[in-house]
Design a protein around this motif. Structure first.
Motif, mmCIF file in Angstrom:
data_model
loop_
_atom_site.group_PDB
_atom_site.id
_atom_site.type_symbol
_atom_site.label_atom_id
_atom_site.label_comp_id
_atom_site.label_asym_id
_atom_site.label_seq_id
_atom_site.Cartn_x
_atom_site.Cartn_y
_atom_site.Cartn_z
ATOM 1 N N ILE A 7 17.494 5.362 109.259
ATOM 2 C CA ILE A 7 18.398 4.755 108.273
ATOM 3 C C ILE A 7 17.714 3.581 107.574
ATOM 4 O O ILE A 7 17.903 3.348 106.377
ATOM 5 N N THR A 8 16.905 2.821 108.325
ATOM 6 C CA THR A 8 16.243 1.646 107.752
ATOM 7 C C THR A 8 15.060 2.020 106.872
ATOM 8 O O THR A 8 14.398 1.140 106.327
ATOM 9 N N ALA A 9 14.787 3.325 106.736
ATOM 10 C CA ALA A 9 13.684 3.782 105.892
ATOM 11 C C ALA A 9 14.153 4.712 104.784
ATOM 12 O O ALA A 9 13.360 5.095 103.928
ATOM 13 N N SER A 10 15.432 5.074 104.789
ATOM 14 C CA SER A 10 15.930 6.027 103.798
ATOM 15 C C SER A 10 16.138 5.357 102.440
ATOM 16 O O SER A 10 16.819 4.330 102.356
ATOM 17 N N PRO A 11 15.607 5.934 101.376
ATOM 18 C CA PRO A 11 15.751 5.323 100.047
ATOM 19 C C PRO A 11 17.190 5.234 99.567
ATOM 20 O O PRO A 11 17.490 4.436 98.681
ATOM 21 N N ILE A 12 18.088 6.064 100.136
ATOM 22 C CA ILE A 12 19.466 6.075 99.638
ATOM 23 C C ILE A 12 20.475 5.619 100.683
ATOM 24 O O ILE A 12 21.685 5.740 100.448
ATOM 25 N N GLU A 54 8.499 -1.959 97.768
ATOM 26 C CA GLU A 54 7.745 -2.665 98.817
ATOM 27 C C GLU A 54 8.487 -2.619 100.151
ATOM 28 O O GLU A 54 7.866 -2.491 101.215
ATOM 29 N N LEU A 55 9.815 -2.718 100.083
ATOM 30 C CA LEU A 55 10.615 -2.583 101.298
ATOM 31 C C LEU A 55 10.370 -1.223 101.950
ATOM 32 O O LEU A 55 10.138 -1.128 103.162
ATOM 33 N N LEU A 56 10.388 -0.158 101.131
ATOM 34 C CA LEU A 56 10.156 1.185 101.664
ATOM 35 C C LEU A 56 8.726 1.360 102.162
ATOM 36 O O LEU A 56 8.488 2.059 103.156
ATOM 37 N N MET A 57 7.765 0.726 101.497
ATOM 38 C CA MET A 57 6.362 0.842 101.906
ATOM 39 C C MET A 57 6.107 0.205 103.270
ATOM 40 O O MET A 57 5.132 0.524 103.947
ATOM 41 N N ILE A 58 6.999 -0.699 103.666
ATOM 42 C CA ILE A 58 6.879 -1.313 104.996
ATOM 43 C C ILE A 58 7.728 -0.554 106.014
ATOM 44 O O ILE A 58 7.258 -0.189 107.093
ATOM 45 N N SER A 59 8.974 -0.287 105.650
ATOM 46 C CA SER A 59 9.909 0.276 106.633
ATOM 47 C C SER A 59 9.614 1.725 106.982
ATOM 48 O O SER A 59 9.791 2.130 108.141
ATOM 49 N N ILE A 60 9.148 2.517 106.030
ATOM 50 C CA ILE A 60 8.887 3.932 106.332
ATOM 51 C C ILE A 60 7.734 4.095 107.328
ATOM 52 O O ILE A 60 7.912 4.721 108.380
#
Length: 433
Positions: free
Chosen positions: A142-147, A167-173
């Motif tokens: 959930i903490t990596a999902s774009p939606i 940038e948030l996604l580039m770290i969390s994914i």
């Protein structure tokens, strides 16, 4: 007085956890009533933006489900798992992680857990191993999902601080994905081998363990199209959110904000799926994903409103007590998020209730992103729907809740995954931002 107010907060959270499911949202609303009319507190902000995002995303997912898209994804997952059954403890969580990443809700795991349990049993692998880490993976993703509502809300409060959505996604994914993979490898060695488990042997002797069955999956004609349309919608959301980012600046004065764009895109995707795949649109409200999603909306409404009411009324006191600690030891935010999410029962609710306060206290945005995975500690109390489903689907008895409540097979994989995800977040964050 603050002690009484805190006691009321914890009581209604406890009451909600005892009621289970949508009950935690109902109890949260009752808690707001007591805190405001009973104790004179100012009501906090209602998380309307988070609720609307969940509703619009769930509408698109439910449309895809009615078109057969979810069945098609399960069919693909089943083919993958049966093709490489010996690696079920690694492939299982990768499947649930990927489906949550794409759909923005961990409830997609319901459809794949039976396959995971069946394949593990066929191979003589202790089902608690792949089931436990698969449930955890569906929560952390959930903490990596774009939606997901948690990511969208978090990115919105990070943007003014100079950290973009991408940038948030580039770290969390990568942080969450690497954590799931490593935790899966460790989980593969947890617990007795199935053949040596006395409870399994007892159930086997009593005829309580069913033989594996392979049912052919009927895929509807529009299933593939619905999945393709939904994936297109996700790509459009990511592209638009990136384009309006201050750092990218392709659209300097956007007509739609990020939240509004996600709602519009998701509702449009649901419309397109309904038109192209041709099914009875009235049946969308009967879809399992729609019902679970609307339940999640009520949970977020009650719990996040309750949490924000308490935090907003005591923000200055919390800042005075915690500001220096979090500034010197930013990893402590992960600990706070971990225990809060245990009680708040929702990644979105925890993020909405605590992240703005943490950033207001001066917590570095990169540290906040690193701690983000800790809002997924929904596995600790053995009452979360996907966790309960995993227990019920394992008739070998290996996935069981212990006498002391907390001694169940989800704790070690979950703790390990979150600790690793936070550690990877602190390592990757400075490289991205």
């Amino acid at each position: 007085m603050i002690v009484v107010e805190l006691a009321v907060l914890l009581f209604f959270i406890y009451l909600g956890s005892r009621l289970g499911s949508i009950g935690i949202g109902l109890a949260g609303g009752a808690g707001v009533l007591v805190l405001t009319l009973g104790l004179g507190m100012t009501p906090g902000h209602i998380p309307i933006d988070v609720i609307l995002i969940i509703m619009s995303v769930i509408a698109a997912i439910a449309a895809m489900q009615m078109a057969g898209g979810m069945d098609y994804l399960v069919y693909l997952a089943q083919r993958l798992l049966r093709k490489h059954p010996k690696y079920i403890t690694v492939l299982g969580p990768l499947v649930t992680y990927s489906m949550t990443l794409m759909a923005g809700t961990g409830h997609t795991a319901f459809s794949t857990l039976p396959v995971i349990a069946e394949v593990a049993k066929e191979q003589g692998i202790r089902p608690s191993r792949p089931l436990s880490i698969s449930v955890v993976a569906s929560q952390v993703a959930i903490t990596a999902s774009p939606i997901s509502a948690a990511v969208v809300f978090f990115s919105g409060i990070l943007e003014p601080l100079g950290v973009s959505y991408i940038e948030l996604l580039m770290i969390s994914i990568p942080a969450s994905l690497f954590a799931v993979l490593i935790a899966a490898l460790v989980t593969n060695f947890l617990g007795l081998e199935l053949s040596k488990d006395p409870i399994y042997q007892e159930r086997l002797a009593a005829g309580l363990v069913s033989s594996a069955s392979r049912e052919s999956q009927q895929v509807k004609p529009g299933a593939k199209r619905s999945v393709a349309i939904f994936l297109m919608g996700i790509l459009l959301v990511v592209a638009y959110a990136t384009a309006i980012s201050d750092k990218v600046g392709l659209i300097s004065d956007p007509i739609l904000s990020r939240d509004q764009a996600i709602m519009c895109f998701m509702l449009s995707i649901a419309t397109l799926i309904s038109l192209v795949c041709r099914f009875d649109v009235a049946q969308i409200t009967n879809a399992a994903t729609f019902k679970s999603g609307m339940s999640a909306c009520v949970c977020v409404l009650g719990v996040a409103w309750l949490g924000d009411t308490f935090v907003s009324n005591h923000l200055s006191d919390i800042q005075a007590l915690s500001g220096d600690v979090l500034s010197d030891y930013p990893w402590m935010l992960a600990v706070v998020m971990f225990f809060a999410s245990m009680l708040l029962y929702s990644q979105a609710a925890t993020t909405k209730a605590l992240m703005p306060a943490a950033l207001a206290m001066g917590v570095d945005p990169v540290a906040a992103i690193a701690a983000f995975a800790a809002v997924s500690a929904l596995f600790v109390l053995p009452t979360y729907p996907t966790l309960i489903a995993a227990v019920e689907m394992d008739d070998t008895g290996s996935t069981r809740i212990g006498r002391w409540v907390f001694n169940h097979p989800f704790v070690i994989p979950g703790l390990l995954t979150i600790v690793l995800a936070v550690a990877f977040g602190f390592a990757i964050g400075p490289l991205v931002v």
